[in-house]
Design a protein around this motif. Sequence first.
Motif, PDB file in Angstrom:
ATOM      1  N   TRP A   1       1.189   4.269 -10.548  1.00 29.40           N
ATOM      2  CA  TRP A   1       1.039   4.815  -9.205  1.00 29.40           C
ATOM      3  C   TRP A   1       1.732   6.172  -9.110  1.00 29.40           C
TER       4      TRP A   1
ATOM      5  N   ARG B   1      -3.440   4.500  -8.141  1.00 31.58           N
ATOM      6  CA  ARG B   1      -2.866   4.195  -6.828  1.00 31.58           C
ATOM      7  C   ARG B   1      -2.052   5.383  -6.311  1.00 31.58           C
TER       8      ARG B   1
ATOM      9  N   GLY C   1      -0.835   2.089  -0.701  1.00 29.03           N
ATOM     10  CA  GLY C   1       0.385   1.326  -0.473  1.00 29.03           C
ATOM     11  C   GLY C   1       1.524   2.250  -0.120  1.00 29.03           C
TER      12      GLY C   1
ATOM     13  N   HIS D   1       0.010  -2.002  -2.035  1.00 25.08           N
ATOM     14  CA  HIS D   1       1.030  -2.118  -3.074  1.00 25.08           C
ATOM     15  C   HIS D   1       2.339  -1.602  -2.491  1.00 25.08           C
TER      16      HIS D   1
ATOM     17  N   ASP E   1       5.957  -5.906  -4.152  1.00 25.98           N
ATOM     18  CA  ASP E   1       5.285  -6.000  -5.445  1.00 25.98           C
ATOM     19  C   ASP E   1       6.199  -5.517  -6.571  1.00 25.98           C
TER      20      ASP E   1
END
Length: 252
Positions: free
Chosen positions: A50, A80, A112, A143, A161
């Motif tokens: 991410w 992400r 997220g 996330h 997470d």
Amino acid sequence: MSYLTGTPAGTTGTGATDVRTGFGVPGIAHPLLAPAEWGELARPGPPLHWVVLDVAGGPGVRPDPHCLQAAGRLRNAGIRVLGRVDTAYGIRAFAERIADAQRYLDWYQVDGFLLDRCPSDGGTLPDIRRTVATLRTLRDTPHVVLDHGTHPHPGYAALADQLVTFSGSWNDYRWSQVAEWTADHPPERFCHFVHGMPRGHLDEALRIARWQGASTIWFTDRHDRGGRCDPWETMPGYWDEIVSRIGTGVSE
């Protein structure tokens, strides 16, 4: 809280050799200041878990077209994008945190959130639990990463997470210890951010991360200059080398 020194994975029970290490990018500078860096992150190849989007200490006060474009390129590449939400160690108001998260979703369609400067003591667990529970209502399966920068109360592991359990200098990292309770969770749950790390210690640092059971990392040779600089704003000088090493696996 009990700690173990950076010993091999077989001792802690966390560092299975089939875990794929990848990068969590804490927040590159604004795309106007670092266009090459954002372009590099969108390039196929690097194992990115991410990338954090930090527009202006958060989402900013209005949509930024440059950030929208940069985030869109990453998301189109299957990476992400997380919005940075500052908790100010639990001091910042709940409503302000959620408002930031909603702006990230409305303006940048993030996947997220990273809760930065997250408190780590047991007394603030209900507050962060409420925040995370609300974030999970804003979109499907966001996330969520809690950036404590140290090992928090083990109760935080049930909320998010991933947890950032180390954020600091190489001098501190090479002598760091891992909390025993982390052995009850897989390496995919933990992240380490290390700055000021010389090129010659890449193998050592990668082994520490694996021994301590963290599969998401960000290592850089940039320094914080005693807190006067943000070491995460640009890419590490050895980016190609570390990408190559992670791509081929790390020998134990």
